[in-house]
Design an enzyme around this catalytic site. Sequence first.
Site, PDB file in Angstrom:
ATOM      1  N   HIS A  51       1.047  -1.265   0.003  1.00 38.62           N
ATOM      2  CA  HIS A  51      -0.168  -0.084  -0.171  1.00 38.62           C
ATOM      3  C   HIS A  51       1.018   1.282   0.087  1.00 38.62           C
ATOM      4  CE1 HIS A  51       1.267  -0.674   4.216  1.00 38.62           C
ATOM      5  NE2 HIS A  51       1.138   1.002   4.227  1.00 38.62           N
ATOM      6  N   HIS A 133       5.390   6.353  -1.146  1.00 41.34           N
ATOM      7  CA  HIS A 133       6.389   5.024  -1.299  1.00 41.34           C
ATOM      8  C   HIS A 133       5.482   3.968  -0.798  1.00 41.34           C
ATOM      9  CE1 HIS A 133       6.402   5.936   3.101  1.00 41.34           C
ATOM     10  NE2 HIS A 133       6.617   4.696   3.297  1.00 41.34           N
TER      11      HIS A 133
HETATM   12  O1  3AM Z   1       3.637   2.509   4.488  1.00 40.01           O
HETATM   13  P1  3AM Z   1       5.009   2.158   5.375  1.00 40.01           P
HETATM   14  O2  3AM Z   1       5.195   0.652   5.324  1.00 40.01           O
HETATM   15  O3  3AM Z   1       5.903   2.813   5.183  1.00 40.01           O
HETATM   16  O4  3AM Z   1       5.836   2.182   9.161  1.00 40.01           O
HETATM   17  C1  3AM Z   1       4.429   2.002   9.040  1.00 40.01           C
HETATM   18  C2  3AM Z   1       3.653   1.673   7.655  1.00 40.01           C
HETATM   19  O5  3AM Z   1       4.583   2.519   6.731  1.00 40.01           O
HETATM   20  C3  3AM Z   1       3.833   3.398   9.282  1.00 40.01           C
HETATM   21  O6  3AM Z   1       2.459   3.345   8.874  1.00 40.01           O
HETATM   22  C4  3AM Z   1       2.449   2.390   7.783  1.00 40.01           C
HETATM   23  C5  3AM Z   1       1.287   1.595   8.143  1.00 40.01           C
HETATM   24  O7  3AM Z   1       1.538   0.757   9.354  1.00 40.01           O
HETATM   25  N1  3AM Z   1       3.845   3.804  10.692  1.00 40.01           N
HETATM   26  C6  3AM Z   1       3.661   3.024  11.844  1.00 40.01           C
HETATM   27  N2  3AM Z   1       3.849   3.562  12.996  1.00 40.01           N
HETATM   28  C7  3AM Z   1       3.788   4.926  12.572  1.00 40.01           C
HETATM   29  C8  3AM Z   1       3.894   6.058  13.283  1.00 40.01           C
HETATM   30  N3  3AM Z   1       3.870   6.257  14.745  1.00 40.01           N
HETATM   31  C9  3AM Z   1       4.129   5.037  11.357  1.00 40.01           C
HETATM   32  N4  3AM Z   1       4.084   6.177  10.554  1.00 40.01           N
HETATM   33  C10 3AM Z   1       4.158   7.323  11.349  1.00 40.01           C
HETATM   34  N5  3AM Z   1       4.164   7.358  12.532  1.00 40.01           N
END
Ligand code: 3AM
Length: 182
Positions: A51, A133
């Site tokens: 995603h 990304h």
């Molecule tokens: O979309 P990606 O995979 O880059 O790393 C987590 C994931 O990122 C991010 O949200 C997406 C869906 O889980 N994520 C997790 N905790 C987070 C936080 N506290 C976060 N992004 C920002 N702040």
Amino acid sequence: MCSTQVESAPKTERLFFALWPSDAVRQALRRHCKALLRHSGGRPVAPENWHITLAFLGTVEATQRACAEQVAAGIHLPPFALRLDHVGHWARPQVLWIGASDTPDTLRSLADRLAQGSRDCGLALDKRPFVNHLTLKRKVDRPPAKLDIKPVDWAVTDFVLVRSRTLPEGVQYTVVNRWPLT
Ligand code: 3AM
């Protein structure tokens, strides 16, 4: 007689807004990223979980979710084309990702409006600016030697709200709401 009131904790969920690829886009990504995924080490994200995060809301109570959903429903933006043509590696979170080198204005506007609207609902969002990304792998400690891929074209026609759960077998993402771009 005395009665004891037990207050139950509010029901919370971990939520984020995202672009959620169609099956066809997932398949194209699998094909175009095959060599990259094979030769980059690290821990792959399951393709069904791929995603693009628009705004990560964190742990949310029911009233906050309803507020964020109202924000989403109030956004009227047109569909847009996204060309995933760029592979990136972030050293500190050790993430290998694919994204669009050109971020369409509509995408930036969508992410910004979801983030600002969610903040107005009382949610504390990450302050970092939006970078489009799609995370392919985690725990990749160095960039792979070859970062080029055949681009994947994605006609984006909606965005979603996703619930994230951590289960013993790994993270589980469930789409819990969806809004069209029209
Ligand atoms: O979309 P990606 O995979 O880059 O790393 C987590 C994931 O990122 C991010 O949200 C997406 C869906 O889980 N994520 C997790 N905790 C987070 C936080 N506290 C976060 N992004 C920002 N702040």
